[in-house]
Design a protein around this motif. Structure first.
Motif, PDB file in Angstrom:
ATOM      1  N   TYR A 223       2.071  17.783  34.425  1.00  0.00           N
ATOM      2  CA  TYR A 223       3.457  17.374  34.205  1.00  0.00           C
ATOM      3  C   TYR A 223       3.685  16.002  34.835  1.00  0.00           C
ATOM      4  O   TYR A 223       3.151  15.713  35.914  1.00  0.00           O
ATOM      5  CB  TYR A 223       4.434  18.386  34.819  1.00  0.00           C
ATOM      6  CG  TYR A 223       5.896  18.052  34.548  1.00  0.00           C
ATOM      7  CD1 TYR A 223       6.465  18.287  33.301  1.00  0.00           C
ATOM      8  CD2 TYR A 223       6.699  17.481  35.542  1.00  0.00           C
ATOM      9  CE1 TYR A 223       7.804  17.964  33.045  1.00  0.00           C
ATOM     10  CE2 TYR A 223       8.028  17.163  35.288  1.00  0.00           C
ATOM     11  CZ  TYR A 223       8.567  17.403  34.041  1.00  0.00           C
ATOM     12  OH  TYR A 223       9.879  17.079  33.776  1.00  0.00           O
ATOM     13  N   GLN A 233      14.891  12.559  28.235  1.00  0.00           N
ATOM     14  CA  GLN A 233      14.073  12.442  27.028  1.00  0.00           C
ATOM     15  C   GLN A 233      12.606  12.748  27.327  1.00  0.00           C
ATOM     16  O   GLN A 233      12.150  12.655  28.464  1.00  0.00           O
ATOM     17  CB  GLN A 233      14.171  11.036  26.442  1.00  0.00           C
ATOM     18  CG  GLN A 233      13.779   9.922  27.401  1.00  0.00           C
ATOM     19  CD  GLN A 233      14.205   8.560  26.913  1.00  0.00           C
ATOM     20  OE1 GLN A 233      13.589   8.011  26.004  1.00  0.00           O
ATOM     21  NE2 GLN A 233      15.259   8.005  27.519  1.00  0.00           N
ATOM     22  N   LYS A 234      11.908  13.126  26.260  1.00  0.00           N
ATOM     23  CA  LYS A 234      10.462  13.240  26.299  1.00  0.00           C
ATOM     24  C   LYS A 234       9.872  11.884  25.918  1.00  0.00           C
ATOM     25  O   LYS A 234      10.482  11.125  25.171  1.00  0.00           O
ATOM     26  CB  LYS A 234       9.973  14.296  25.306  1.00  0.00           C
ATOM     27  CG  LYS A 234      10.570  15.673  25.494  1.00  0.00           C
ATOM     28  CD  LYS A 234      10.122  16.598  24.362  1.00  0.00           C
ATOM     29  CE  LYS A 234      10.836  17.934  24.427  1.00  0.00           C
ATOM     30  NZ  LYS A 234      10.474  18.806  23.281  1.00  0.00           N
ATOM     31  N   GLY A 237       7.540  12.398  22.438  1.00  0.00           N
ATOM     32  CA  GLY A 237       7.633  13.800  22.050  1.00  0.00           C
ATOM     33  C   GLY A 237       6.792  14.745  22.883  1.00  0.00           C
ATOM     34  O   GLY A 237       6.729  15.942  22.585  1.00  0.00           O
ATOM     35  N   GLU A 238       6.153  14.236  23.946  1.00  0.00           N
ATOM     36  CA  GLU A 238       5.278  15.086  24.761  1.00  0.00           C
ATOM     37  C   GLU A 238       6.108  15.942  25.719  1.00  0.00           C
ATOM     38  O   GLU A 238       6.891  15.416  26.523  1.00  0.00           O
ATOM     39  CB  GLU A 238       4.282  14.232  25.550  1.00  0.00           C
ATOM     40  CG  GLU A 238       3.155  13.669  24.703  1.00  0.00           C
ATOM     41  CD  GLU A 238       1.938  13.335  25.545  1.00  0.00           C
ATOM     42  OE1 GLU A 238       1.487  14.216  26.314  1.00  0.00           O
ATOM     43  OE2 GLU A 238       1.456  12.200  25.440  1.00  0.00           O
ATOM     44  N   GLU A 239       5.883  17.228  25.654  1.00  0.00           N
ATOM     45  CA  GLU A 239       6.618  18.167  26.496  1.00  0.00           C
ATOM     46  C   GLU A 239       6.365  17.912  27.975  1.00  0.00           C
ATOM     47  O   GLU A 239       7.262  18.093  28.811  1.00  0.00           O
ATOM     48  CB  GLU A 239       6.194  19.602  26.145  1.00  0.00           C
ATOM     49  CG  GLU A 239       7.052  20.687  26.769  1.00  0.00           C
ATOM     50  CD  GLU A 239       8.402  20.854  26.084  1.00  0.00           C
ATOM     51  OE1 GLU A 239       9.247  21.550  26.656  1.00  0.00           O
ATOM     52  OE2 GLU A 239       8.597  20.278  24.994  1.00  0.00           O
ATOM     53  N   ARG A 240       5.179  17.435  28.319  1.00  0.00           N
ATOM     54  CA  ARG A 240       4.789  17.332  29.720  1.00  0.00           C
ATOM     55  C   ARG A 240       5.168  15.992  30.354  1.00  0.00           C
ATOM     56  O   ARG A 240       5.017  15.824  31.570  1.00  0.00           O
ATOM     57  CB  ARG A 240       3.272  17.542  29.869  1.00  0.00           C
ATOM     58  CG  ARG A 240       2.464  16.426  29.289  1.00  0.00           C
ATOM     59  CD  ARG A 240       0.969  16.672  29.280  1.00  0.00           C
ATOM     60  NE  ARG A 240       0.269  15.509  28.747  1.00  0.00           N
ATOM     61  CZ  ARG A 240      -0.278  14.563  29.498  1.00  0.00           C
ATOM     62  NH1 ARG A 240      -0.231  14.646  30.812  1.00  0.00           N
ATOM     63  NH2 ARG A 240      -0.888  13.534  28.936  1.00  0.00           N
ATOM     64  N   ARG A 242       8.287  13.527  30.944  1.00  0.00           N
ATOM     65  CA  ARG A 242       9.735  13.620  30.792  1.00  0.00           C
ATOM     66  C   ARG A 242      10.490  12.673  31.721  1.00  0.00           C
ATOM     67  O   ARG A 242      10.101  12.449  32.867  1.00  0.00           O
ATOM     68  CB  ARG A 242      10.196  15.039  31.154  1.00  0.00           C
ATOM     69  CG  ARG A 242       9.635  16.144  30.287  1.00  0.00           C
ATOM     70  CD  ARG A 242      10.465  16.341  29.050  1.00  0.00           C
ATOM     71  NE  ARG A 242      10.235  17.632  28.444  1.00  0.00           N
ATOM     72  CZ  ARG A 242      11.186  18.460  28.026  1.00  0.00           C
ATOM     73  NH1 ARG A 242      12.453  18.135  28.169  1.00  0.00           N
ATOM     74  NH2 ARG A 242      10.882  19.612  27.459  1.00  0.00           N
ATOM     75  N   VAL A 264      11.022  23.127  35.877  1.00  0.00           N
ATOM     76  CA  VAL A 264       9.645  23.111  35.380  1.00  0.00           C
ATOM     77  C   VAL A 264       8.877  24.296  35.968  1.00  0.00           C
ATOM     78  O   VAL A 264       8.870  24.492  37.188  1.00  0.00           O
ATOM     79  CB  VAL A 264       8.943  21.791  35.775  1.00  0.00           C
ATOM     80  CG1 VAL A 264       7.530  21.735  35.200  1.00  0.00           C
ATOM     81  CG2 VAL A 264       9.771  20.586  35.319  1.00  0.00           C
ATOM     82  N   SER A 273       6.930  26.026  30.881  1.00  0.00           N
ATOM     83  CA  SER A 273       8.217  25.680  30.276  1.00  0.00           C
ATOM     84  C   SER A 273       8.876  24.544  31.027  1.00  0.00           C
ATOM     85  O   SER A 273       8.621  24.325  32.226  1.00  0.00           O
ATOM     86  CB  SER A 273       9.154  26.900  30.266  1.00  0.00           C
ATOM     87  OG  SER A 273       9.461  27.297  31.595  1.00  0.00           O
ATOM     88  N   VAL A 274       9.740  23.815  30.315  1.00  0.00           N
ATOM     89  CA  VAL A 274      10.600  22.789  30.908  1.00  0.00           C
ATOM     90  C   VAL A 274      11.994  23.035  30.346  1.00  0.00           C
ATOM     91  O   VAL A 274      12.227  22.841  29.154  1.00  0.00           O
ATOM     92  CB  VAL A 274      10.139  21.361  30.577  1.00  0.00           C
ATOM     93  CG1 VAL A 274      11.043  20.349  31.272  1.00  0.00           C
ATOM     94  CG2 VAL A 274       8.681  21.148  30.974  1.00  0.00           C
ATOM     95  N   GLU A 275      12.915  23.462  31.198  1.00  0.00           N
ATOM     96  CA  GLU A 275      14.254  23.810  30.743  1.00  0.00           C
ATOM     97  C   GLU A 275      15.289  22.943  31.451  1.00  0.00           C
ATOM     98  O   GLU A 275      15.232  22.763  32.672  1.00  0.00           O
ATOM     99  CB  GLU A 275      14.563  25.281  31.038  1.00  0.00           C
ATOM    100  CG  GLU A 275      13.640  26.261  30.339  1.00  0.00           C
ATOM    101  CD  GLU A 275      13.826  26.273  28.826  1.00  0.00           C
ATOM    102  OE1 GLU A 275      14.929  25.859  28.363  1.00  0.00           O
ATOM    103  OE2 GLU A 275      12.899  26.683  28.107  1.00  0.00           O
TER     104      GLU A 275
END
Length: 414
Positions: A223, A233-234, A237-240, A242, A264, A273-275
């Protein structure tokens, strides 16, 4: 392991001369409640903790009161904070020995060993869980100024120097960790492709030349907690990878942002997950216009009246943008008269003259483009254009950037 990711607090910031301490206080109280409720193992603060390199005393008290409060209610919490481009790296590090007693790591700059190698050890921080077992390693990368990553060992290319620092630090982290331990990077940087706010983010070097590629953070990094861009934002588009964004709107261009921290969760090296956790807005920012003066006055008349029981500190900040055909010497008087008894706090009136493309302000401090919205490089470029009637050349801009860097480093000395 569970982490909270936040950044860009900008403690000590003011909005067109108006103090934001109340709003920052509300955010920090909310964050303390979230820490107590969810009991994360780590809190990451990814830079721009203060708004200026010499923050007011009240802003510094806010930070240290928060750290003490967080430690008292959750002694096992690890806090990692790094300096951003608005911060003084040396000031951030000054109380580091004391903060370590509160399980808080403060990193403001990179250092080099006598043999010219990166001092990677001080930038690698163990992240234990509540039981004390090291579940991850944090790679702390404060804002990297040109003087820190260029020179005899690295050459004069800023981006190449940054790439080398990342490569060496990631290599050292991979050598240190054991199987199952995650690598977590925290960095303050402008990543290529990131969405920039209209008027509240200071350019780091010159234009977008300093934008960093996401490829700097290889797949071994579970992460990446970023700071600098105020819109959550990512990256690509990468979830990890941020940006958490700023906790309060720092300009009127951020009115529609959903300000948040990121929650995280990891299982070993795997990102689960990242919420987002949405931050309640203590004070709204409200913008009326641009519209003709007659229409503006009607809209102002429709604003709610002040309730005598209302907390005045929670009244919205108001910006009024007026389109004019000709100058109105009594513009401010008309607007302020229309706002008498209204439940808002006027911070800015801006006038836009139709058909001329010229913008002007209702007073000396209320133009559409404020001086504090322009980077030093933009101001220098405009002054060059005014004096010489031509665009400034790239080499002169580079020379100016070096001089600016020298001045900033002198100001950062505590």
């Amino acid at each position: 392991m569970r982490l909270f990711h936040t950044s860009d607090w900008h403690l000590g910031q003011n909005l067109h001369g108006q103090d934001r301490d109340f709003e920052h206080g509300c955010f920090l109280e909310w964050l303390l409640r979230q820490l107590k409720l969810d009991q994360p193992d780590v809190l990451l603060i990814a830079g721009d903790i203060f708004d200026t390199v010499n923050p007011p005393v009240k802003a510094q008290e806010r930070l240290y009161d928060f750290i003490v409060g967080a430690h008292e209610q959750q002694p096992s919490l690890t806090i990692v904070m790094i300096a951003g481009n608005h911060d003084s790296g040396s000031r951030i590090e000054l109380p580091a020995p004391l903060m370590r007693r509160l399980r808080t790591h403060a990193l403001g700059r990179v250092l080099w060993l006598d043999d010219g190698q990166l001092d990677a050890e001080r930038l690698l921080l163990p992240l234990p869980d509540a039981s004390g077992d090291i579940r991850a390693w944090c790679l702390a990368l404060p804002f990297l100024r040109p003087a820190e990553v260029t020179g005899a060992q690295l050459g004069d290319n800023y981006l190449r120097g940054i790439g080398q620092v990342h490569e060496w630090l990631i290599s050292a982290a991979n050598a240190k960790r054991t199987p199952g331990q995650a690598l977590i990077a925290i960095s303050h940087a402008h990543m290529a492709g990131g969405s920039v706010s209209e008027d509240s983010e200071r350019s780091l070097i010159i234009g977008n030349a300093e934008a960093l590629p996401a490829s700097l953070f290889g797949s071994t990094i579970s992460y990446v907690a970023l700071g600098h861009l105020h819109k959550p934002q990512k990256v690509n588009g990468e979830e990890r990878i941020r940006y958490s964004g700023s906790p309060i709107p720092l300009s009127f261009s951020e009115i529609n942002y959903q300000h948040q921290i990121l929650d995280v969760k990891l299982d070993g090296e795997t990102l689960l997950s990242v919420e987002p956790k949405l931050i309640p807005r203590a004070v709204n920012l409200q913008r009326i216009g641009p519209a003709p003066l007659a229409e503006i006055l009607l809209q102002l008349a429709e604003l709610p009246n002040t309730d005598l029981l209302e907390d005045l500190q929670r009244q919205p900040w108001l910006e009024v943008r007026v389109r004019l055909d000709e100058p109105q010497p009594d513009l401010r008087y008309q607007v302020e008269t229309a706002l008498q008894g209204k439940a808002v706090r006027l911070v800015r009136i801006a006038a836009e003259y139709a058909g001329t493309g010229r913008n002007d302000g209702a007073d000396d401090n209320a133009t559409l483009i404020e001086l504090d919205q322009l980077s030093p490089q933009e101001l220098f470029s405009r002054a060059w254009q005014d004096n010489y009637g031509s665009e400034v050349d790239e080499q002169t801009l580079k020379d100016f950037a070096e001089l600016l860097q020298d001045v900033q480093m002198e100001r950062e000395q505590p």
